[in-house]
Scaffold this motif. Structure first.
Motif, PDB file in Angstrom:
ATOM      1  N   GLY A 174      70.382  -0.092  20.224  1.00 16.70           N
ATOM      2  CA  GLY A 174      69.366  -0.798  19.463  1.00 16.70           C
ATOM      3  C   GLY A 174      68.231  -1.295  20.326  1.00 16.70           C
ATOM      4  O   GLY A 174      67.056  -1.245  19.920  1.00 16.70           O
ATOM      5  N   ARG A 175      68.549  -1.763  21.513  1.00 16.92           N
ATOM      6  CA  ARG A 175      67.525  -2.254  22.432  1.00 16.92           C
ATOM      7  C   ARG A 175      66.534  -1.150  22.780  1.00 16.92           C
ATOM      8  O   ARG A 175      65.303  -1.356  22.760  1.00 16.92           O
ATOM      9  N   LEU A 176      67.033   0.027  23.082  1.00  8.07           N
ATOM     10  CA  LEU A 176      66.152   1.138  23.449  1.00  8.07           C
ATOM     11  C   LEU A 176      65.363   1.629  22.247  1.00  8.07           C
ATOM     12  O   LEU A 176      64.182   1.970  22.372  1.00  8.07           O
ATOM     13  N   ALA A 177      65.998   1.668  21.076  1.00  4.47           N
ATOM     14  CA  ALA A 177      65.278   2.099  19.871  1.00  4.47           C
ATOM     15  C   ALA A 177      64.129   1.145  19.558  1.00  4.47           C
ATOM     16  O   ALA A 177      63.026   1.576  19.218  1.00  4.47           O
ATOM     17  N   ARG A 178      64.368  -0.152  19.672  1.00  6.14           N
ATOM     18  CA  ARG A 178      63.304  -1.126  19.398  1.00  6.14           C
ATOM     19  C   ARG A 178      62.189  -1.002  20.421  1.00  6.14           C
ATOM     20  O   ARG A 178      61.003  -1.124  20.078  1.00  6.14           O
ATOM     21  N   ALA A 217      74.225   4.491  34.191  1.00  6.69           N
ATOM     22  CA  ALA A 217      74.894   3.210  33.946  1.00  6.69           C
ATOM     23  C   ALA A 217      73.867   2.097  34.098  1.00  6.69           C
ATOM     24  O   ALA A 217      73.194   2.013  35.137  1.00  6.69           O
ATOM     25  N   LEU A 218      73.731   1.269  33.082  1.00  6.19           N
ATOM     26  CA  LEU A 218      72.760   0.175  33.076  1.00  6.19           C
ATOM     27  C   LEU A 218      73.467  -1.142  33.369  1.00  6.19           C
ATOM     28  O   LEU A 218      74.417  -1.508  32.673  1.00  6.19           O
ATOM     29  N   SER A 219      72.958  -1.861  34.361  1.00  4.37           N
ATOM     30  CA  SER A 219      73.563  -3.159  34.677  1.00  4.37           C
ATOM     31  C   SER A 219      73.292  -4.186  33.580  1.00  4.37           C
ATOM     32  O   SER A 219      74.144  -5.017  33.281  1.00  4.37           O
ATOM     33  N   HIS A 220      72.093  -4.128  32.987  1.00  5.44           N
ATOM     34  CA  HIS A 220      71.745  -5.017  31.878  1.00  5.44           C
ATOM     35  C   HIS A 220      70.469  -4.505  31.220  1.00  5.44           C
ATOM     36  O   HIS A 220      69.912  -3.474  31.641  1.00  5.44           O
ATOM     37  N   LEU A 221      70.018  -5.211  30.198  1.00  5.51           N
ATOM     38  CA  LEU A 221      68.978  -4.674  29.338  1.00  5.51           C
ATOM     39  C   LEU A 221      67.610  -5.317  29.533  1.00  5.51           C
ATOM     40  O   LEU A 221      66.749  -5.200  28.656  1.00  5.51           O
ATOM     41  N   HIS A 222      67.367  -5.970  30.652  1.00  2.00           N
ATOM     42  CA  HIS A 222      66.007  -6.374  30.970  1.00  2.00           C
ATOM     43  C   HIS A 222      65.190  -5.127  31.314  1.00  2.00           C
ATOM     44  O   HIS A 222      65.704  -4.161  31.891  1.00  2.00           O
ATOM     45  N   ALA A 223      63.905  -5.159  30.967  1.00  2.00           N
ATOM     46  CA  ALA A 223      63.072  -3.957  31.045  1.00  2.00           C
ATOM     47  C   ALA A 223      63.032  -3.361  32.440  1.00  2.00           C
ATOM     48  O   ALA A 223      62.987  -2.129  32.603  1.00  2.00           O
ATOM     49  N   ASP A 224      63.047  -4.203  33.475  1.00  2.00           N
ATOM     50  CA  ASP A 224      62.932  -3.673  34.835  1.00  2.00           C
ATOM     51  C   ASP A 224      64.205  -2.962  35.297  1.00  2.00           C
ATOM     52  O   ASP A 224      64.271  -2.499  36.439  1.00  2.00           O
ATOM     53  N   HIS A 225      65.183  -2.841  34.396  1.00  2.68           N
ATOM     54  CA  HIS A 225      66.409  -2.098  34.709  1.00  2.68           C
ATOM     55  C   HIS A 225      66.707  -0.972  33.723  1.00  2.68           C
ATOM     56  O   HIS A 225      67.571  -0.144  34.011  1.00  2.68           O
ATOM     57  N   CYS A 226      66.005  -0.946  32.582  1.00  2.00           N
ATOM     58  CA  CYS A 226      66.400   0.040  31.574  1.00  2.00           C
ATOM     59  C   CYS A 226      65.254   0.752  30.877  1.00  2.00           C
ATOM     60  O   CYS A 226      65.471   1.772  30.214  1.00  2.00           O
ATOM     61  N   VAL A 227      64.017   0.264  30.972  1.00  2.00           N
ATOM     62  CA  VAL A 227      62.982   0.713  30.038  1.00  2.00           C
ATOM     63  C   VAL A 227      62.579   2.176  30.233  1.00  2.00           C
ATOM     64  O   VAL A 227      62.103   2.818  29.294  1.00  2.00           O
ATOM     65  N   ASP A 228      62.789   2.748  31.422  1.00  2.00           N
ATOM     66  CA  ASP A 228      62.408   4.148  31.598  1.00  2.00           C
ATOM     67  C   ASP A 228      63.354   5.121  30.891  1.00  2.00           C
ATOM     68  O   ASP A 228      63.073   6.324  30.849  1.00  2.00           O
ATOM     69  N   LEU A 229      64.436   4.613  30.307  1.00  2.00           N
ATOM     70  CA  LEU A 229      65.219   5.476  29.437  1.00  2.00           C
ATOM     71  C   LEU A 229      64.410   5.886  28.208  1.00  2.00           C
ATOM     72  O   LEU A 229      64.669   6.936  27.607  1.00  2.00           O
ATOM     73  N   CYS A 230      63.418   5.088  27.835  1.00  2.00           N
ATOM     74  CA  CYS A 230      62.560   5.462  26.703  1.00  2.00           C
ATOM     75  C   CYS A 230      61.753   6.720  27.020  1.00  2.00           C
ATOM     76  O   CYS A 230      61.629   7.620  26.184  1.00  2.00           O
ATOM     77  N   ASP A 254      60.091   1.690  19.365  1.00  2.00           N
ATOM     78  CA  ASP A 254      59.565   1.494  18.004  1.00  2.00           C
ATOM     79  C   ASP A 254      60.038   2.610  17.068  1.00  2.00           C
ATOM     80  O   ASP A 254      59.252   3.226  16.353  1.00  2.00           O
ATOM     81  N   MET A 255      61.356   2.815  17.086  1.00  2.00           N
ATOM     82  CA  MET A 255      61.957   3.813  16.211  1.00  2.00           C
ATOM     83  C   MET A 255      63.116   3.168  15.457  1.00  2.00           C
ATOM     84  O   MET A 255      63.638   2.128  15.887  1.00  2.00           O
ATOM     85  N   PRO A 256      63.530   3.710  14.339  1.00  2.00           N
ATOM     86  CA  PRO A 256      64.668   3.151  13.611  1.00  2.00           C
ATOM     87  C   PRO A 256      65.920   3.114  14.487  1.00  2.00           C
ATOM     88  O   PRO A 256      66.181   4.055  15.254  1.00  2.00           O
ATOM     89  N   GLU A 257      66.690   2.045  14.369  1.00  4.07           N
ATOM     90  CA  GLU A 257      67.884   1.933  15.195  1.00  4.07           C
ATOM     91  C   GLU A 257      68.943   2.957  14.811  1.00  4.07           C
ATOM     92  O   GLU A 257      69.818   3.286  15.612  1.00  4.07           O
ATOM     93  N   GLN A 258      68.890   3.458  13.581  1.00  5.57           N
ATOM     94  CA  GLN A 258      69.785   4.533  13.151  1.00  5.57           C
ATOM     95  C   GLN A 258      68.956   5.746  12.732  1.00  5.57           C
ATOM     96  O   GLN A 258      68.091   5.603  11.860  1.00  5.57           O
ATOM     97  N   PRO A 259      69.129   6.898  13.333  1.00  7.02           N
ATOM     98  CA  PRO A 259      70.106   7.190  14.381  1.00  7.02           C
ATOM     99  C   PRO A 259      69.651   6.805  15.782  1.00  7.02           C
ATOM    100  O   PRO A 259      70.404   6.958  16.741  1.00  7.02           O
ATOM    101  N   GLY A 260      68.418   6.282  15.928  1.00  5.25           N
ATOM    102  CA  GLY A 260      67.941   5.911  17.247  1.00  5.25           C
ATOM    103  C   GLY A 260      67.891   7.096  18.190  1.00  5.25           C
ATOM    104  O   GLY A 260      67.469   8.190  17.816  1.00  5.25           O
TER     105      GLY A 260
END
Length: 248
Positions: A96-100, A56-69, A103-109
């Protein structure tokens, strides 16, 4: 419930801690709250790489979500084959945030590796856990979480400025994991982060039983924030530390 602080540094990793990430375990179920910079490596000190049941992600700032990449890489290219898609709950636009970021297409991401669910305010079940999400006071769409199990309650503030809704979410909770990124009297920008005094005031107003300060950036004096919180809240207060565990 068992809470493990995987990472608690705010904004960027410190020498002692990755960015925000917290592991909640109950009845064999494992929920990860946020997965910020460096957190995936540290998470493996506590559970197996593929033992997570949901994120569960609280928000999409990098210091909370970027390691999902990087978790996408670990799951997608696993030698034994990609596991079943992992449920990921996040604000609108998470796929879309994680796909960007990768650096991958947002669909299918990353949809073949993660099963995305859009957070909205409300209550839902994750395994044996009851999770309540509310919007908090941050420049982007951001959530705090109340997690309940077996009559016990944990509240995680995510990132927020002063927020009456957070006080209500934390009402009478057993454990309040609250951000304190700013220093009282130093940073004066509103609606971004709490300082130590404000975190203590929120805990006191909520009637929380225990306060743990987190998301303190390396440039903020944690002892100053601890003293400020203790002056505002009469219950037990401490600083989050990477690797610390709590039984709730």
């Amino acid at each position: 419930m068992k809470l493990t602080v995987v990472g608690c540094s705010g904004s960027f990793p410190s020498p002692d801690s990755p960015c925000s990430s917290y592991l909640v375990e109950a009845d064999g179920y494992r929920l990860v709250l946020d997965l910020g910079n460096g957190a995936l490596g540290a998470l493996q000190n506590h559970i197996g790489l593929y033992d997570v049941d949901a994120v569960a992600l609280s928000h999409l700032h990098a210091d909370h979500c970027v390691d999902l990449c990087v978790y996408f890489v670990a799951r997608n290219y696993r030698q034994e084959g990609c596991p079943e898609p992992l449920p990921v709950y996040g604000p609108e636009g998470t796929p879309g945030r994680l796909a960007r970021a990768y650096d991958m297409p947002e669909q299918p991401g990353m949809s073949g590796v993660f099963e995305f669910h859009t957070l909205t305010p409300g209550t839902f079940a994750l395994g044996p856990l009851t999770v309540t999400a509310i919007r908090v006071n941050h420049p982007v769409e951001a959530y705090a979480f109340r997690i309940e199990h077996g009559g016990r309650s944990l509240v995680y503030s995510g990132d927020t400025g002063e927020c009456p809704e957070l006080i209500e979410l934390a009402r009478d909770c057993d454990f309040f994991l609250c951000e304190a990124a700013f220093t009282d009297g130093k940073e004066t920008v509103r609606s971004i982060h709490l300082n130590g005094r404000e975190a203590g005031e929120h805990a006191a107003a909520a009637g929380a039983r225990r306060l743990v300060l987190t998301h303190i950036p390396p440039w903020t004096d944690p002892q100053r924030n601890l003293r400020d919180a203790e002056a505002a809240f009469r219950g037990p207060v401490e600083l989050a530390k990477a690797g610390a565990t709590y039984e709730i």
